[in-house]
Design an enzyme around this catalytic site. Structure first.
Site, PDB file in Angstrom:
ATOM      1  N   HIS A 174       0.846  -1.204   0.000  1.00  0.00           N
ATOM      2  CA  HIS A 174       0.000   0.000   0.000  1.00  0.00           C
ATOM      3  C   HIS A 174       0.883   1.257   0.000  1.00  0.00           C
ATOM      4  O   HIS A 174       0.810   2.082   0.920  1.00  0.00           O
ATOM      5  CB  HIS A 174      -0.908  -0.003   1.232  1.00  0.00           C
ATOM      6  N   ARG A 182      -6.375   0.744  -7.689  1.00  0.00           N
ATOM      7  CA  ARG A 182      -6.365   0.979  -9.132  1.00  0.00           C
ATOM      8  C   ARG A 182      -4.976   0.731  -9.717  1.00  0.00           C
ATOM      9  O   ARG A 182      -4.832   0.138 -10.791  1.00  0.00           O
ATOM     10  CB  ARG A 182      -6.829   2.407  -9.421  1.00  0.00           C
ATOM     11  N   ARG A 185      -4.310  -3.081  -9.830  1.00  0.00           N
ATOM     12  CA  ARG A 185      -5.029  -3.769 -10.909  1.00  0.00           C
ATOM     13  C   ARG A 185      -4.421  -3.431 -12.272  1.00  0.00           C
ATOM     14  O   ARG A 185      -4.349  -4.291 -13.157  1.00  0.00           O
ATOM     15  CB  ARG A 185      -6.521  -3.408 -10.855  1.00  0.00           C
ATOM     16  N   TYR A 210     -13.703 -10.337  -3.843  1.00  0.00           N
ATOM     17  CA  TYR A 210     -12.383  -9.734  -4.084  1.00  0.00           C
ATOM     18  C   TYR A 210     -11.797  -9.183  -2.779  1.00  0.00           C
ATOM     19  O   TYR A 210     -10.649  -9.480  -2.422  1.00  0.00           O
ATOM     20  CB  TYR A 210     -12.562  -8.633  -5.125  1.00  0.00           C
TER      21      TYR A 210
END
Length: 263
Positions: A174, A182, A185, A210
């Site tokens: 993170h 985003r 992905r 998810y």
């Protein structure tokens, strides 16, 4: 669970079909997929634009009445970031670098949150889970973690498994104040594209499964559920491309035939 062998076989079939159809035959599908990936990735994070509204913003430059400006900017940012991902995917001789990841994040929030674009987090980040609050690594740890992450990624062969694990690892670090999901992905789709696979969308309806799979991984319970979901999405995407390529092949074959005139 969909196996690696299954998606590999479908990829080989798609590669063969691509060679048999005219150039650009799948452009319409790929354009639609790009919009869908932007819509779905932003929707998972709470963006309120619908699929149709996202298309209007990206294709027509139309502002949707009653929707926040930030939602429009997020759509534009994501579309540009995805375009960059697919543009550089062909550079397979060069490993994905830490600079690439930071540039990817910069594009993801270029207009919607420019103050943090490409910059590592400078504050604690945490998420509320079913098991309580989960704290991500402290900002001071991020540079070393990202260096190690990109060294791992550079050593991995581009493949679906590497793409999905890269997503998990980046979310676990993170590294940014916002835009981590985003960016992860998009990084996943960069690795998929480098391996010759089409990019995939994680749909808003997938969000409970998810998020649950991400949380299970963060609790140290492995990533079987995560892989199951994403291999399923990849398999479905390959089926869609195969169907479109088969139709294009049929059209190509038919257009080459001489149809006798009726007398």
């Amino acid at each position: 669970m969909i196996s690696v062998a299954t998606v590999s076989a479908k990829k080989r079939q798609l590669d063969a079909l691509r060679k048999a159809i005219r150039p650009g035959a799948l452009d319409g599908l790929e354009h639609s997929q790009r919009i869908d990936i932007t819509y779905t990735s932003n929707a998972i994070e709470g963006n309120t634009l619908t699929a149709g509204e996202t298309a209007l913003v990206l294709e027509k430059g139309i502002t949707v009445s009653g929707k926040p400006l930030r939602d429009h900017l997020e759509a534009i940012d994501h579309a540009q970031a995805l375009a960059w991902v697919l543009e550089i995917a062909a550079q397979t001789e060069t490993p994905v670098s830490e600079t690439d990841v930071r540039n990817l994040h910069r594009l993801v929030v270029a207009k919607s949150n420019p103050d943090i674009a490409g910059r590592y987090a400078d504050r604690p980040r945490y998420v509320n889970t079913d098991a309580g609050s989960y704290d991500f690594p402290a900002p001071i740890e991020i540079p070393a973690l990202m260096q190690a992450f990109c060294s791992w990624l550079a050593a991995e062969k581009d493949s679906p498994k590497a793409a999905f694990e890269a997503h998990l690892r980046l979310v676990g670090i993170h590294p940014f104040n916002d835009g981590n999901g985003r960016t992860a992905r998009l990084l996943m789709n960069l690795v998929l594209a480098r391996a010759g696979y089409p990019p995939i969308a994680i749909r808003p309806g997938d969000r409970p499964a998810y998020i649950s799979a991400l949380e299970a991984s963060q609790r140290g319970e492995g990533h079987a559920a995560f892989d199951k979901l994403l291999f399923s999405r990849l398999d479905q995407t390959l089926d869609m491309y195969l169907a479109a390529a088969q139709q294009a092949q049929d059209v190509t074959a038919t257009s080459g035939k001489i149809v006798p005139m009726r007398t």
